[in-house]
Design a protein around this motif. Sequence first.
Motif: not given
Lengths: 1165, 106
Positions: A1042, A1044, A1048-1049, A1062, A1077-1078, B28, B85-87, B91-93, B95
């Motif tokens: 999504f 956000k 990043l990716f 992930q 998410s990652d 991670r 960097p990571m979300v 923010d993830f939830d 989205d």
Amino acid sequence: MLDGAARLKELLAEAKRLGMPAAAISDHGNIHGAYDFQQQAVAAGVTPIIGVEAYVAPDSRFSKNRVKWGRPEQKRDDVAGSGAYTHMTLWARNPTGLRNMFKLNSRASIEGQFGKYPRMDLDLIAEHAEGIMGTTGCPSGAVQTRLRLGQFDKALKSAAAYQDALGKENYFLEIMDHGLPIERQVRDGLLEIGKKLGIPPLVTNDSHYTHEAQAEAHDVLLCVQTQSNVSDPDRFRFDGNGYFIKSAEQMRAIDSSDAWQEGCANTLLVASRVESYAEVFAEKNRMPLFPVPDGETQMSWLRKETLAGMSRRFPAGIPQEHLDRCEYELGIIEQMGFPSYFLVVADLLRFARERKIRYAPGRGSATGCDVAYALEIIELDPIHHGLIFERFLNPERISMPDIDLDFDESRRGEIIRYMTDTYGSDNVCQIVTFGTIKAKAAVKDAARVLGYPFAVGDKITKALPPDVMGKGIPLAGIFDPSHKRYHEAGEVRSLYEQDADVKKVIDTARGIEGLIRQTGVHAAGTILSGDPLQDVIPVIRRPDDGTIISGWDYPACESLGLLKMDFLGLRNLKILDDAVNNVRANHDPNFELSAHHDWLEDAETYKMLATGETLGVFQLDGGPMRALLKSMAPTAFTDIAAVLALYRPGPMAVNAHNDYADRKNGRKPVVPIHEELREPLADIVDETYGLIVYQEQVQKAAQRVAGYSLGAADLLRRAMGKKKAEILEKEFVNFRAGMKANNFSDEAIQALWDVLLPFSGYAFNKSHTAGYGIISYWTAYLKTHYPAEYMAALLTSVGDDKDKMAIYLNECRRMDVTVLPPDVNESTGPFAPVDGKIRFGLNAVRNIGANVVDSIIQSRADKGRFTSFNDFIDKIDVVVCNKRVIESLIKAGAFDSLGATRKGLLEKHEMVVDIAVDVKRKEAYGQFDLFSEPSTAGAPAAAVGLPAEYSTSEWDRKTKLAFERDMLGLYISDHPLAGAERSLKKVADTVIAELNEETPERQPVVLAGLISAVERRVTKDGKIWAIIKLEDPTGSIDVLFFAKTYELFGHELIADRIVAVQGRVNHRDGAVSIFGSDLKILELSDSDLAEHPPIKLIMDVARVNAVLVNDLKHVLQGYPGKSPVHVKLRNGARVTELQLAVRVEPSPALNSELKGLLGAGCLDS
Amino acid sequence: MTAIASNGNRCPVCDTEVILAADRPHPRFPAAMHRQYLCPVCHRDDPAASGLLAFFAVHPMVELSTSDTFAALVREWLDRVPDPPMVSDEDFDADVEAWRRGDFDG
């Protein structure tokens, strides 16, 4: 098309409002709109006058030459359409005239088409003049054109000729005045001709839209037509805005001259002469007659054919049950007047069988007809499968029979040709469709013609509520609170209110929404008529291929009594045909599929179905369907018919599909609808474990317990399906009375009603699911018993659809069916089964056309197998000798078996092709073969000028596979993940195959694999997100990144990358996907991917001495194998990597010894 | 941690040839390494990288005599380099919820 912005209802209402007794339609060159015009005019109380603004060839309609009547400097005034046509207005005065109007327009299209203009000519008009009125036409008419060119005598002659053709009382001098100079330029000459020949004037006014205010919308429509922008000064446009429905007063006020006033009065004269067309539009039986032998009637011959067919079905004697059923059905067919229909369809399928054109063993309700079974229209025995005739033809509800026929799509054209040859080209046609401008297209067109950038239209269409079942909200619905989707349109409404540009675009779009944009051809329907079609409807000829198409759409044709037959193309029939041919070639020359019930009991096939491994099985290959099959574990054909009926939104919404599976497998009890009904309904619902699944069960239940006839029960079923309260109340009274008469209690009556009522809405027609279920069974059977033959046919069928091909190739891998790369010596065009493997077809290699494939195969057949690349180049035709073709074949691996490397061949292929083309051209001119030197006996001729050697070096695996994927759309010879299982396993905590419907929602997972596809999308507010297809060695899955996360990716999401992801598990519509998410890109070295990965040891330099080295050597030599040993010598931050000469077999014992010698941390992962 | 010479690696941000690439365990994805690049352009004003940049300004290459210094500087750099960097969960939830509402439909 795209020239008239008037909507009929509005136009006729305006005519009525203005007190006009009649209104005429005269579209340019066609009468597509005549049917609707007739219906709506009659409904509005206005006399319809059907006509055409005809294109008339300046000489013969058969001549395709452009004609000039004037001198070069008179070009602007000369024959319209750069010499292609003149105009003339024609109207039908009565039914005969209307039929002549059909013929005039049809023949103009068939015989006189020139560019986009269907043209009549004077001869044709004269031939079909009866009942036709006409005028001299607009300024583009022949008479006015001659006058503008200063050719008065020829103008006079032309007018006289048309007057003679149509009759003095039927020919008028058309005068018009929209304020254009050209309309007045030759007015005097025109009136003089009128005086000389006694032609009365007739005033007309073009109405391209209804109201004056719609001029702008019409202007936009012209821009859509001409692909231009409203601000373009040179575009095609109408001068002025007077092309609307003017009142009598407005018309009379234009010009006070006597001629004009007389012309206005004559419009009423024309209207008064027009008689009703009603008889032309009346429904009539137009069923074609089948040519039967002398002395036979349609019915007597059908009876004989039915009995003959039954005798073929049952050579040992026709069972009485079938004789009785056929007798009953024949009686109804005769009573309803349809015997010829069955003879026509049976004859068509006889032709298909003779030509080995595969057709579906059954489709739709016709599968319940025993006469159709006898005539080999269907292949399922309807009595054995419990299918009922009244679902097909209901004697209590007269309607045309409808047998839809599925054919191998590649041969559908042969069927239509046979129909045309048998019944005459005058009696058969395809069916026109009219494509209208939908809301989204109207918005985009409006934005474009108004000169806005694409993004403006795009923004608006994205703000519209999404389409539901392919249907969008009309633009009017956005602003109409009573529209059912009004509340979904808040976003676009606020855009409209806040943004002046959006408002302008939408307002403009509303002016063109719903107008007809173009004609098309119905995908399946063919009209067959006993009467010549041009006596009944207009037809047109598609210029591209000569196909004859009805001028009116199907509902119009049907209302006239014309018979439509649907000939559908079904890809799976081609797959079956190819697979059967593969089986015949590889196993049994006499192999054939059968729909006989004995053939439908193969245990192995049901075992396969129960595993849910049904990818590629007709109708059973979706993920949720496969899950249902696993749960149901089908064991008989009845289960296939049931699963096809149950896997639909209605039954699924009430969990009927799972109930069936659970009841079948004893996980739930089989409960009767009511205890009193257990016995009476047992033989009706037992096969579906007490559930109502089929419409036929509703009918049979009503017959059994409520005393309905099957025909009346069909009406009951239909009424239940429509759910109209007042009708249902009435039906329930009858239903209750019927059951009461059979001594059922009120509780039992209510219980059955309560079950039947909802199920009638979504119970399915068993005749159809059983008919199509046969195809499902056949494909499952072939996949089970002849996997290579079937999968080869399946792969061939998907053509260029690389996504589908990848899915089926994965399925081949899962089934252990090896797919071999393409090979110039082995491959044919399609995928081919060879010794249980599948050879990739050359047709599926990028840049390789059918002519190239045919040429390679022909050269191979004529000159023998290719022994080397040079030999290939020598033997092939010049058509194959093309740099792009050769490059594609090299990259695809099609020369691998000839000994050279792909890289080596690619380095020199351009030079080789240049030399070869030169030589082959010279050969073509009869010159000698430069390639061939005198050769010694038995040795191949050496190729002069071609490289004697090619480099033996090869690309690294990644490059090689990337090229291969480019050419084949997927990896065949190897896979980037092959050998990577160990490396992926270290990073991932699960594999894709482990994720299924039982994996908890939102469960965190780490997956590792290859990105095989990336689809980037944009949200309504412009944010980017993406769905990637992640493959690991066990399967593939969608991962959604999504906005956000994408920020990043997003830049890392590139096809063919190996990554770890992930995310969390998501279930939707029965499918599992991952919310990413990652992400981490994994750098896998060749050693990571090697079949025998190296053992990696880490040692500190300080510890290294002769003793240790000796001990290490001793340990390693104790485990001989194929894996190399790498040693990283660490000296502070500096690391030196060495590869030892020894090779070992990795094992826990070796690891243990190494840790004992070098320390616990000595093994580098 | 493994420090390796640039080997022609280019900075993923500005595409300049990097001075140094270093692999360290990914924070991670435990079994994977995270590669960190030392870029002469992007890290010019980065205090964490100043020591290493100064080192390479003086020494064209790492030699046995300077390896300890070099190793210490690498460690200091990597200790201060932020994780990839990571979300955030929020923010993830958010989205995910937006997607479920259909906000992601184009």
